[in-house]
Design an enzyme around this catalytic site. Structure first.
Site: not given
Length: 284
Positions: A44, A93, A188, A192, A221, A223
């Site tokens: 993305l 990083d 996760y 977010k 998405i 990917t």
């Protein structure tokens, strides 16, 4: 009380763009802008990077990978030959705050300006909550939340130093708003949700400098990573499209326009807002 003429005042940037006689919608033009995309080596982030280049921006991609995607060099060639812009890569990083600030400062110094950011760097881990280790949670939050915060801070510092207004865009997720049925990603999703709230708070602090902060919350998405996931869980390829109103999954290209919109004058009065692009998934 406002005078009637005040109600119809247009932002100066729009007048300036219109005076050039530019075809189309000049408020979407990114010519002369210096932008940074973290996590832009592939997927993305790289797709959105290409859109920014096509709109006229010079883009620096920051990523921890030793080398970006094989597509990167071809996009860099197109940027130089077809669009008259430039694409550069810097390995870092986002958890290395010292190196991150040094790179961002050098970019701003080289151009005597810095105009915006897409913070797309992030990691994902699918693990049941009862099995998560403290180290796993800390790694997730350090990259997805602290990394975004420190990247935004580094960019905002230079924007203020060089007296540049502009836009910061964080890649959130619809998972920051809802718990995904059948997808076990508690850390996760929490990270977010934190990104969405972080953007609102930074917008409230940095608006006085002309810095806008918004988020994009994608749906599922397709990917390379998701394609590999479908091999492990083939049922998801059938189920996920049925969970939104358009009955399909998204692709990185579906988010090109949002990137240009949020980094351009087209969104000049938009800040502290989440642009959710999920095919209606969350609205069911």
């Amino acid at each position: 009380m406002l005078a009637s003429q005040d109600l119809y005042f247009e932002p100066p940037a729009f007048h300036a763009a219109s005076s050039k006689g530019t075809r189309g919608l000049p408020e979407f033009d990114l010519s002369g802008k210096i932008l940074i995309v973290s996590g832009g080596a592939r997927g993305l982030g790289l797709t959105q990077t290409e859109a920014l280049l096509e709109a006229g921006a010079t883009v620096y991609v920051l990523d921890r990978l030793p080398e970006p995607s094989p597509q990167f060099s071809a996009i860099a060639d197109r940027a130089r030959l077809d669009f008259g812009t430039d694409l550069q890569y810097r390995q870092v990083d986002v958890r290395d705050n010292f190196a991150l600030n040094a790179i961002v400062e050098n970019i701003a110094f080289s151009h005597n300006r810095l105009d915006g950011l897409i913070a797309a760097a992030g990691i994902q881990q699918e693990t049941p909550a009862l099995e998560y280790t403290q180290e796993d949670v800390n790694a997730m939050l350090e990259t997805n939340v602290t990394g975004v915060f420190m990247t935004a801070q580094a960019v905002a510092r230079q924007m203020i130093k060089h007296n540049c207004s502009g836009s910061l865009v964080f890649i959130g997720s619809m998972s920051g708003t809802v718990a995904n049925r059948g997808l076990i990603c508690p850390a996760y999703n929490a990270s977010k949700a934190a990104v969405l709230q972080l953007a609102r708070n930074l917008a409230s602090e940095w608006g006085e400098y002309g810095i806008r902060v918004n988020t994009i919350s994608p749906g599922y998405i397709v990917t390379a990573m998701v394609e590999a996931l479908f091999e492990k869980f083939p049922e998801r390829k059938e189920i996920w499209p049925k969970e939104n109103m358009l009955n399909r999954l998204s692709y990185p290209r579906d988010y090109r326009g949002a990137a240009v919109f949020l980094l351009s004058d087209a969104s000049s009065f938009m800040t502290a807002t989440d642009l959710r692009i999920d095919g209606g998934h969350v609205s069911w």
